[in-house]
Design an enzyme around this catalytic site. Sequence first.
Site: not given
Ligand code: TSX
Ligand code: MN
Length: 602
Positions: A75, A203, A212, A232, A254, A256, A281, A372, A496
């Site tokens: 964008r 794009y 958007k 959003h 973005s 996160c 989104d 994407r 995660y």
């Molecule tokens: O998406 C992420 N989330 C939300 C998941 C539901 N990411 C990726 C961000 C880029 C798009 C994350 N990165 C998250 C997270 O909660 N946390 C992190 C940071 C992180 C990265 C690697 C590890 C831990 C935390 N690895 C280990 O602990 C081994």
């Molecule tokens: Mn978005």
Amino acid sequence: MNAAEKITRNRALASWVEEVARYAKPERIHWCDGSEAENEHLIEQMLADGTLEELNQKTHPGCYLHRSHPSDVARTEHLTFICTENQADTGPTNNWMSPADARAKVWPLFDGAMKGRTLYVVPYLMGPASSPFSKVGIEITDSAYVAVNMRIMTRMGQVALERLGDSADFVKGLHSLGDLSPERRFICHFPQSKEIWSVGSGYGGNALLSKKCFALRIASTQARDEGWLAEHMLILGCEDPQGKTTYIAAAFPSACGKTNLAMLIPPLSQAGYKVWTVGDDIAWLRPGPDGRLWAINPENGFFGVAPGTNNETNPNAMASIGKNTIFTNVAVTKDRQPWWEGLGQAPEGLTDWRGNPHDASKGEPAAHPNSRFTAPATQCPGISPKFDDPQGVPISAIIFGGRRASLVPLVYQAFDWAHGVLVGAMLSSETTAAATGKTGVLRRDPMAMLPFCGYNAGDYLNHWLRVGKGLKHPPAIFNVNWFRRGPAREFLWPGYGENLRVLRWIVERAAGAGKAVETPIGYVPTADAIDTRGLDVAATTMQELLHIDAEGWTAETRDIEEYLHKLGERLPAELLQQVQRIRQRLLAGSARPAASVAGRTA
Ligand code: TSX
Ligand code: MN
């Protein structure tokens, strides 16, 4: 009666298409009906002219690769305009162009722009087919790639025309690839007449006008006028072992991991919990007759960032993109499977996103960092049974979140709606190299809407306050930060799937339970409120994650105050009062160490 006949019975639509065709001079006009046969035909044609390449149909049935022009990969916010008569209505956070200037400068770029090309009329519906909250858009485009993407991202074709009937109430989106020159690229929004003009880019966010441009920028102005919110936000349902599902909407800037959170799979230690994906989104949120806020996902697919997506970070996304998916600007393996950074060791013989042999020794990624996938939502294994529900889902909690290495705790809860609006207005995130080339620069992004709010940001925050006042049962509002780091820059929280533990506390609190400490910035979980059983996080680390540093937060309140003033005169005074109240509590609190426990025990 075929689709075209049915459409042309709509006078407003027929005359608009005629007007555009007379000016842009396409070789032919194709009215999209959204059928499977039409899709196959468009794909055949794009395979023949090189717009698409076939991917490995054994491993990835129905999947294709598109390579965009190398200068057209994201964008372009500096070329994105809100066109209101009065500049103040656009506000200080948006680029403004007067409608007269747009007509003089941008409209001429459509003159003859479709010569030798096909003009596609793409009717689409935002929201479930039978939902009273859904809205119709028509996109005119000279890109077949846009048409097939729109078929995935929206309810496209006949269903939208049937919904439209004889009505002239639709968002008019006009898109042409033009000559793809950034010098002649503009994305203009006309909230008054519900029009979008986009020229010079193929794009996603610039060309798929449903997303958007309509569902956020135009819809946010409709929402302001009609008393709802276009945000959003992802939408998820968190089901507990008793089978009770609590719906949550969440806004993140973005990079996160919004899509990852929307598709979260709980770890084995959290057996019995399940996360259902309603959207990844955009959320349209409306006050219901029951005094609660109800949400629909206006979209029908995922337009997600590929790099970083893998079976560890997001297995549901991986399952969603295994078939019937369009990949844009990813790399390809020797046997024509899509590939991107994050899928492990780069295999031999990769072709990079530009179509050249990949030279790993140069240190450049093979896939574009903003590459994407476009995938149907229904292919997500965790898609919510309520995805197509015309009423949407009742939202019990709203989460804001950003990427902050320090200061912002893992999670806290706002005292009430008005304080929650401030929490959303304070949203900020540290940039990642992928997005900007500069790492760790703090960017403020109120409600993660900075590039997407179609009107004055002060009016927008005021509208949020107003909507909350009208809700008998407003959602509880939270802030999360998965990205706190320790002294060696290590992430303190595993993130995660383990985020489910934080969601559980949020769900408890939204139900009036859950243990919390009242701090100057909001309610923070007590030391034992978040279940850490089976988790390799020390108690001292949890303390660190939940600690409120009064000095740091005092500085933050000064910074946020300064930022809010930049949003202009229309900023609600109530938000500045909210900041000052936090600072007063921080000052008083430093002399008074005791914190009280609020809420009941779950
Ligand atoms: O998406 C992420 N989330 C939300 C998941 C539901 N990411 C990726 C961000 C880029 C798009 C994350 N990165 C998250 C997270 O909660 N946390 C992190 C940071 C992180 C990265 C690697 C590890 C831990 C935390 N690895 C280990 O602990 C081994
Ligand atoms: Mn978005």
